[in-house]
Design a protein around this motif. Structure first.
Motif, PDB file in Angstrom:
ATOM      1  N   ILE A  24       0.840  -1.205   0.000  1.00 59.06           N
ATOM      2  CA  ILE A  24       0.000   0.000   0.000  1.00 59.06           C
ATOM      3  C   ILE A  24       0.871   1.249   0.000  1.00 59.06           C
ATOM      4  O   ILE A  24       0.582   2.223  -0.702  1.00 59.06           O
ATOM      5  CB  ILE A  24      -0.954  -0.003   1.217  1.00 59.06           C
ATOM      6  CG1 ILE A  24      -1.973  -1.136   1.094  1.00 59.06           C
ATOM      7  CG2 ILE A  24      -1.668   1.343   1.364  1.00 59.06           C
ATOM      8  CD1 ILE A  24      -2.739  -1.411   2.377  1.00 59.06           C
ATOM      9  N   SER A  25       1.952   1.225   0.777  1.00 60.03           N
ATOM     10  CA  SER A  25       2.811   2.413   0.870  1.00 60.03           C
ATOM     11  C   SER A  25       3.474   2.737  -0.466  1.00 60.03           C
ATOM     12  O   SER A  25       3.784   3.901  -0.739  1.00 60.03           O
ATOM     13  CB  SER A  25       3.853   2.255   1.976  1.00 60.03           C
ATOM     14  OG  SER A  25       4.872   1.356   1.598  1.00 60.03           O
ATOM     15  N   ASP A  26       3.681   1.726  -1.306  1.00 63.37           N
ATOM     16  CA  ASP A  26       4.206   1.977  -2.653  1.00 63.37           C
ATOM     17  C   ASP A  26       3.229   2.818  -3.466  1.00 63.37           C
ATOM     18  O   ASP A  26       3.627   3.607  -4.319  1.00 63.37           O
ATOM     19  CB  ASP A  26       4.435   0.657  -3.410  1.00 63.37           C
ATOM     20  CG  ASP A  26       5.734  -0.024  -3.034  1.00 63.37           C
ATOM     21  OD1 ASP A  26       6.651   0.655  -2.543  1.00 63.37           O
ATOM     22  OD2 ASP A  26       5.818  -1.254  -3.237  1.00 63.37           O
ATOM     23  N   ALA A  33      -0.121   5.223   4.348  1.00 63.91           N
ATOM     24  CA  ALA A  33      -0.470   3.815   4.596  1.00 63.91           C
ATOM     25  C   ALA A  33      -0.586   3.548   6.090  1.00 63.91           C
ATOM     26  O   ALA A  33      -1.483   2.826   6.531  1.00 63.91           O
ATOM     27  CB  ALA A  33       0.576   2.897   3.965  1.00 63.91           C
ATOM     28  N   ALA A  34       0.317   4.140   6.883  1.00 61.25           N
ATOM     29  CA  ALA A  34       0.246   3.972   8.339  1.00 61.25           C
ATOM     30  C   ALA A  34      -1.065   4.552   8.873  1.00 61.25           C
ATOM     31  O   ALA A  34      -1.740   3.937   9.715  1.00 61.25           O
ATOM     32  CB  ALA A  34       1.436   4.640   9.023  1.00 61.25           C
ATOM     33  N   ALA A  35      -1.439   5.716   8.370  1.00 61.70           N
ATOM     34  CA  ALA A  35      -2.689   6.344   8.808  1.00 61.70           C
ATOM     35  C   ALA A  35      -3.892   5.495   8.415  1.00 61.70           C
ATOM     36  O   ALA A  35      -4.820   5.299   9.207  1.00 61.70           O
ATOM     37  CB  ALA A  35      -2.813   7.749   8.209  1.00 61.70           C
ATOM     38  N   THR A  37      -3.973   2.267   7.858  1.00 58.67           N
ATOM     39  CA  THR A  37      -3.975   1.052   8.663  1.00 58.67           C
ATOM     40  C   THR A  37      -4.526   1.323  10.055  1.00 58.67           C
ATOM     41  O   THR A  37      -5.349   0.563  10.576  1.00 58.67           O
ATOM     42  CB  THR A  37      -2.548   0.476   8.760  1.00 58.67           C
ATOM     43  OG1 THR A  37      -2.118   0.136   7.445  1.00 58.67           O
ATOM     44  CG2 THR A  37      -2.501  -0.757   9.630  1.00 58.67           C
ATOM     45  N   GLN A  38      -4.083   2.421  10.669  1.00 57.51           N
ATOM     46  CA  GLN A  38      -4.576   2.783  11.997  1.00 57.51           C
ATOM     47  C   GLN A  38      -6.079   3.042  11.962  1.00 57.51           C
ATOM     48  O   GLN A  38      -6.808   2.616  12.854  1.00 57.51           O
ATOM     49  CB  GLN A  38      -3.857   4.029  12.516  1.00 57.51           C
ATOM     50  CG  GLN A  38      -2.398   3.813  12.800  1.00 57.51           C
ATOM     51  CD  GLN A  38      -2.198   3.080  14.104  1.00 57.51           C
ATOM     52  OE1 GLN A  38      -2.386   1.876  14.192  1.00 57.51           O
ATOM     53  NE2 GLN A  38      -1.822   3.808  15.119  1.00 57.51           N
ATOM     54  N   LEU A  39      -6.529   3.752  10.933  1.00 58.74           N
ATOM     55  CA  LEU A  39      -7.948   4.090  10.821  1.00 58.74           C
ATOM     56  C   LEU A  39      -8.807   2.848  10.643  1.00 58.74           C
ATOM     57  O   LEU A  39      -9.834   2.690  11.310  1.00 58.74           O
ATOM     58  CB  LEU A  39      -8.180   5.070   9.670  1.00 58.74           C
ATOM     59  CG  LEU A  39      -9.640   5.468   9.437  1.00 58.74           C
ATOM     60  CD1 LEU A  39     -10.204   6.190  10.662  1.00 58.74           C
ATOM     61  CD2 LEU A  39      -9.762   6.330   8.189  1.00 58.74           C
ATOM     62  N   THR A  40      -8.385   1.945   9.751  1.00 58.73           N
ATOM     63  CA  THR A  40      -9.198   0.746   9.526  1.00 58.73           C
ATOM     64  C   THR A  40      -9.215  -0.139  10.773  1.00 58.73           C
ATOM     65  O   THR A  40     -10.242  -0.739  11.101  1.00 58.73           O
ATOM     66  CB  THR A  40      -8.715  -0.054   8.304  1.00 58.73           C
ATOM     67  OG1 THR A  40      -7.330  -0.378   8.471  1.00 58.73           O
ATOM     68  CG2 THR A  40      -8.920   0.724   7.015  1.00 58.73           C
ATOM     69  N   GLY A  41      -8.098  -0.199  11.487  1.00 59.26           N
ATOM     70  CA  GLY A  41      -8.069  -0.954  12.743  1.00 59.26           C
ATOM     71  C   GLY A  41      -8.977  -0.337  13.785  1.00 59.26           C
ATOM     72  O   GLY A  41      -9.681  -1.038  14.524  1.00 59.26           O
ATOM     73  N   ALA A  74       2.192   2.784  17.548  1.00 55.81           N
ATOM     74  CA  ALA A  74       1.855   1.947  16.394  1.00 55.81           C
ATOM     75  C   ALA A  74       2.132   2.660  15.080  1.00 55.81           C
ATOM     76  O   ALA A  74       2.573   2.032  14.112  1.00 55.81           O
ATOM     77  CB  ALA A  74       0.393   1.502  16.473  1.00 55.81           C
ATOM     78  N   ALA A  75       1.903   3.960  15.032  1.00 59.19           N
ATOM     79  CA  ALA A  75       2.178   4.696  13.795  1.00 59.19           C
ATOM     80  C   ALA A  75       3.663   4.630  13.448  1.00 59.19           C
ATOM     81  O   ALA A  75       4.027   4.409  12.286  1.00 59.19           O
ATOM     82  CB  ALA A  75       1.725   6.145  13.939  1.00 59.19           C
TER      83      ALA A  75
END
Length: 141
Positions: A24-26, A33-35, A37-41, A74-75
């Motif tokens: 995703i980060s690519d 991507a970190a944001a 991932t945190q949001l979906t979690g 986590a970020a």
């Protein structure tokens, strides 16, 4: 036995998440991507709490800010993980993350930090980490 199964599942999921995040980060960038991932979690966690009708969230104010800051950590973990995977590949990244986790865990157990029960750390634990580092060297070359 359940603890072992959950630990294994967590390890598998962490590896799959690491690869997905790097991919995703690519496409959108590492911090983005970190944001995401945190949001979906966060969204999934809230949905599970709502589905279970768990009312213990009322006690959120009792949680120490030190422990509540885990999401902030986590970020940085996600950013570090994605960046390392791009530079070294999945196997070496996960291996080194595991070693870093083990060293931190041994220190936390040995010192009893973060309200954890203090445990004796002996030569066998240190030898185990040294052997794992040897294993990583073998994996690398």
């Amino acid at each position: 036995m359940k603890g072992i199964l959950f630990a294994l599942a967590g390890g598998f999921f962490l590896t799959f998440q690491s690869v997905a995040n790097a991919t995703i980060s690519d496409q959108i960038g590492t911090w983005q991507a970190a944001a995401m991932t945190q949001l979906t979690g966060f969204v999934l966690g809230i949905l599970i709490v709502l589905a279970l009708r768990d009312t213990s969230i009322k006690h959120l104010k009792k949680v120490s800010p030190l422990y509540a800051s885990g999401g902030l950590l986590a970020a940085f973990i996600l950013f570090s993980n994605m960046t390392a995977i791009h530079r070294m590949g999945v196997t070496l990244t996960i291996s080194l993350f595991l070693i870093a986790q083990l060293i931190a865990a041994i220190v936390i157990d040995g010192k009893g930090w973060f309200h954890m029960a203090k445990k004796n750390v002996g030569k066998t634990q240190i030898a185990g980490v040294v052997l794992m580092i040897g294993g990583i060297l073998i994996l690398k070359w």
